[in-house]
Write an enzyme that holds these catalytic residues in place. Sequence first.
Site, mmCIF file in Angstrom:
data_model
loop_
_atom_site.group_PDB
_atom_site.id
_atom_site.type_symbol
_atom_site.label_atom_id
_atom_site.label_comp_id
_atom_site.label_asym_id
_atom_site.label_seq_id
_atom_site.Cartn_x
_atom_site.Cartn_y
_atom_site.Cartn_z
ATOM 1 N N CYS A 122 35.376 48.536 21.847
ATOM 2 C CA CYS A 122 35.634 47.783 23.086
ATOM 3 C C CYS A 122 35.315 46.299 22.950
ATOM 4 O O CYS A 122 35.780 45.482 23.745
ATOM 5 C CB CYS A 122 34.854 48.385 24.246
ATOM 6 S SG CYS A 122 35.385 50.055 24.608
ATOM 7 N N HIS A 141 34.888 42.856 29.732
ATOM 8 C CA HIS A 141 35.472 44.137 29.330
ATOM 9 C C HIS A 141 35.450 45.054 30.557
ATOM 10 O O HIS A 141 34.466 45.132 31.274
ATOM 11 C CB HIS A 141 34.660 44.741 28.187
ATOM 12 C CG HIS A 141 35.052 46.144 27.874
ATOM 13 N ND1 HIS A 141 36.371 46.529 27.724
ATOM 14 C CD2 HIS A 141 34.310 47.265 27.695
ATOM 15 C CE1 HIS A 141 36.414 47.818 27.455
ATOM 16 N NE2 HIS A 141 35.179 48.295 27.435
ATOM 17 N N ASN A 189 39.418 52.024 31.372
ATOM 18 C CA ASN A 189 38.876 51.343 30.194
ATOM 19 C C ASN A 189 39.916 51.416 29.079
ATOM 20 O O ASN A 189 40.165 52.480 28.528
ATOM 21 C CB ASN A 189 37.570 52.037 29.783
ATOM 22 C CG ASN A 189 36.900 51.386 28.589
ATOM 23 O OD1 ASN A 189 37.505 50.577 27.883
ATOM 24 N ND2 ASN A 189 35.659 51.752 28.342
HETATM 25 N N1 ACO Z 1 33.708 64.350 37.671
HETATM 26 C C1 ACO Z 1 32.662 64.916 38.314
HETATM 27 N N2 ACO Z 1 31.426 64.969 37.806
HETATM 28 C C2 ACO Z 1 31.226 64.421 36.591
HETATM 29 C C3 ACO Z 1 32.278 63.816 35.859
HETATM 30 C C4 ACO Z 1 33.548 63.792 36.440
HETATM 31 N N3 ACO Z 1 34.620 63.227 35.828
HETATM 32 N N4 ACO Z 1 31.768 63.377 34.696
HETATM 33 C C5 ACO Z 1 30.455 63.671 34.676
HETATM 34 N N5 ACO Z 1 30.132 64.316 35.817
HETATM 35 C C6 ACO Z 1 28.830 64.828 36.228
HETATM 36 C C7 ACO Z 1 27.900 65.052 35.053
HETATM 37 O O1 ACO Z 1 28.148 66.340 34.493
HETATM 38 C C8 ACO Z 1 26.548 64.954 35.711
HETATM 39 O O2 ACO Z 1 26.258 66.182 36.349
HETATM 40 P P1 ACO Z 1 24.765 66.810 36.293
HETATM 41 O O3 ACO Z 1 23.894 65.763 36.947
HETATM 42 O O4 ACO Z 1 24.924 68.062 37.068
HETATM 43 O O5 ACO Z 1 24.475 66.971 34.842
HETATM 44 C C9 ACO Z 1 26.727 63.907 36.797
HETATM 45 O O6 ACO Z 1 28.163 63.833 37.017
HETATM 46 C C10 ACO Z 1 26.210 62.537 36.441
HETATM 47 O O7 ACO Z 1 26.675 62.199 35.132
HETATM 48 P P2 ACO Z 1 26.257 60.846 34.451
HETATM 49 O O8 ACO Z 1 26.922 60.774 33.102
HETATM 50 O O9 ACO Z 1 24.787 60.675 34.500
HETATM 51 O O10 ACO Z 1 26.952 59.805 35.447
HETATM 52 P P3 ACO Z 1 26.780 58.240 35.492
HETATM 53 O O11 ACO Z 1 26.436 57.836 36.861
HETATM 54 O O12 ACO Z 1 25.955 57.727 34.364
HETATM 55 O O13 ACO Z 1 28.277 57.739 35.243
HETATM 56 C C11 ACO Z 1 29.689 56.920 33.439
HETATM 57 C C12 ACO Z 1 28.947 58.114 34.062
HETATM 58 C C13 ACO Z 1 30.773 56.468 34.390
HETATM 59 C C14 ACO Z 1 30.281 57.366 32.112
HETATM 60 C C15 ACO Z 1 28.694 55.761 33.217
HETATM 61 O O14 ACO Z 1 27.541 56.239 32.578
HETATM 62 C C16 ACO Z 1 29.263 54.640 32.373
HETATM 63 O O15 ACO Z 1 30.155 53.931 32.792
HETATM 64 N N6 ACO Z 1 28.710 54.411 31.193
HETATM 65 C C17 ACO Z 1 29.117 53.316 30.348
HETATM 66 C C18 ACO Z 1 30.429 53.556 29.691
HETATM 67 C C19 ACO Z 1 30.849 52.288 28.993
HETATM 68 O O16 ACO Z 1 30.614 51.183 29.440
HETATM 69 N N7 ACO Z 1 31.447 52.367 27.867
HETATM 70 C C20 ACO Z 1 31.744 51.066 27.242
HETATM 71 C C21 ACO Z 1 32.309 51.056 26.065
HETATM 72 S S1 ACO Z 1 33.525 52.288 25.810
HETATM 73 C C22 ACO Z 1 33.978 52.075 24.148
HETATM 74 O O17 ACO Z 1 33.408 51.322 23.414
HETATM 75 C C23 ACO Z 1 35.048 52.945 23.624
#
Ligand code: ACO
Length: 333
Positions: free
Chosen positions: A124, A260, A290
Amino acid sequence: MTTRATVIGVGHYLPDRIVENHEFADGLDGVIDGTIKLDTSDDWIRSRSGIERRHFAAAGQTTSDLAVKACEAALADAGLVADDIDAIVLATSTADLTFPSAATMVQDKLGMTQGFAFDVQAVCAGFVYALTNANALIVSGQAKRVLVIGAETFSRIMDWTDRGTCVLFGDGAGALVLEAQEGSGTNADRGILASDLNSDGRYRDILYVDGGTSTGQTGFLRMEGREVFRHAVEKLASTANTSLAKAEMTAEQIDWVVPHQANIRIIAGTAKKLGLPMDRVVTTVQDHGNTSAASIPLALSVGKARGQIKPGDVVVTEAIGGGLAWGSVLLRW
Ligand code: ACO
């Protein structure tokens, strides 16, 4: 006099197929053989990431196909043709083939038989790495005009059973034409004013693809989202401040942050850390998801088309991704 790599054209391309969040829950056909149906909701995706929809490439449509269309738009914007270009630097983690580079495929598809072309792989953060490399080519006199591209087909490396990742990514391409222009050497010049690149391979396990040459399979993207999130805001604000310091500028002088586009909460958190309001941030994550290395050039192109980014504006781009790799580029449009 100082040579500056100056933006003289910008363009983008998004594949025709738009997938809305609710389709993942309702049942999504035509992306893979069979139906994708996930335990998710529009509300979860929107509230956790800010994403509302994304584009997916059609069957057989490759990263270089998307890149070529973005290049054609950027060349038209610059009033140039492919023969006017000396080099192509293409940021991608989803090249059509392991080799040759997607950049050489773009070179061929543009009908360009002179110059040189290569890919940059920093996930990214790829576009800020590509821009920094293109700037070095121009400043060192090795190229006068460079096409800098970010292009991805991340839909091809999704595990469609993993709701924690596959709802977050999309496909697309964006391109800039950079040209060597003479400046005064001060931060009043148009063009790239400063950049900052970083990586730390100790964090490779929190964001990676579990395939490649060592496995004989393309593999799927794996991400510990919470861990990536934890690193993102601090590292992005820090790299933006480093570029500003190199150019002897401060955050108040920024007209547009073009981050990004991974997650609106990361984008907002970084803007807050820089002390900037959201009305000085170009956001496209809601419409594109993304798109990895494509997200910044897509946002630059959309930001210009919306009338947000204008000649003379100070723009800072910042990105973080797999590696971890992160960085920023400060430029005057
Ligand atoms: N729908 C419903 N529930 C979901 C989904 C979904 N699509 N995906 C995950 N959940 C659930 C999980 O299972 C978890 O449930 P649990 O608490 O029962 O275990 C709950 O939602 C919370 O999951 P988290 O992963 O903790 O959610 P978070 O608030 O952290 O959001 C996200 C997740 C959006 C991925 C966030 O962490 C994020 O944006 N991280 C950074 C990603 C990023 O910036 N990547 C950059 C580079 S990408 C690259 O380089 C290719």
